[in-house]
Design a protein around this motif. Structure first.
Motif, PDB file in Angstrom:
ATOM      1  N   MET A 148       0.841  -1.242  -0.154  1.00 34.40           N
ATOM      2  CA  MET A 148      -0.033   0.029  -0.053  1.00 34.40           C
ATOM      3  C   MET A 148       0.770   1.372   0.045  1.00 34.40           C
ATOM      4  O   MET A 148       2.030   1.311   0.347  1.00 34.40           O
ATOM      5  N   ARG A 149       0.355   1.933  -0.595  1.00 34.00           N
ATOM      6  CA  ARG A 149       1.157   3.399  -0.755  1.00 34.00           C
ATOM      7  C   ARG A 149       1.136   4.355   0.339  1.00 34.00           C
ATOM      8  O   ARG A 149       1.907   5.133   1.038  1.00 34.00           O
ATOM      9  N   GLU A 150       0.091   4.248   1.023  1.00 31.77           N
ATOM     10  CA  GLU A 150      -0.117   5.334   2.249  1.00 31.77           C
ATOM     11  C   GLU A 150      -0.359   4.691   3.502  1.00 31.77           C
ATOM     12  O   GLU A 150      -0.989   3.182   3.471  1.00 31.77           O
ATOM     13  N   LYS A 151      -0.162   4.984   4.698  1.00 31.60           N
ATOM     14  CA  LYS A 151      -0.436   4.325   6.008  1.00 31.60           C
ATOM     15  C   LYS A 151      -1.873   4.433   6.454  1.00 31.60           C
ATOM     16  O   LYS A 151      -2.448   5.314   6.134  1.00 31.60           O
ATOM     17  N   ASN A 152      -2.306   3.151   6.925  1.00 29.38           N
ATOM     18  CA  ASN A 152      -3.632   3.105   7.166  1.00 29.38           C
ATOM     19  C   ASN A 152      -3.806   2.197   8.383  1.00 29.38           C
ATOM     20  O   ASN A 152      -3.237   0.990   8.123  1.00 29.38           O
TER      21      ASN A 152
END
Length: 68
Positions: A1-5
């Motif tokens: 994934m590209r962004e923190k979640n």
């Protein structure tokens, strides 16, 4: 994934900490394995409690788990 979640961070942590759950989810996602949903099964119950086995759109959920 590209962004923190945080949702996926927690899901990944739960999968990494339980090999049986990881293997079951991997079979379901990659091999299209079918299993009866029965919370009496401790692995299925753990997956439900961890939020892995919930009714959501498979397309984005499974896609992101597969990329992980």
């Amino acid at each position: 994934m590209r962004e923190k979640n945080t949702l996926f961070d927690d899901l990944i942590k739960n999968l990494e900490n339980n090999n049986e759950l990881y293997n079951l989810v991997r079979k379901i996602v990659l091999d299209e394995y079918r299993i009866s949903f029965n919370r009496a099964n401790p692995i299925i119950d753990l997956g439900f409690v961890c939020g892995i086995f919930i009714t959501i759109s498979r397309s984005w959920f499974y896609h992101d788990l597969y990329l992980w």
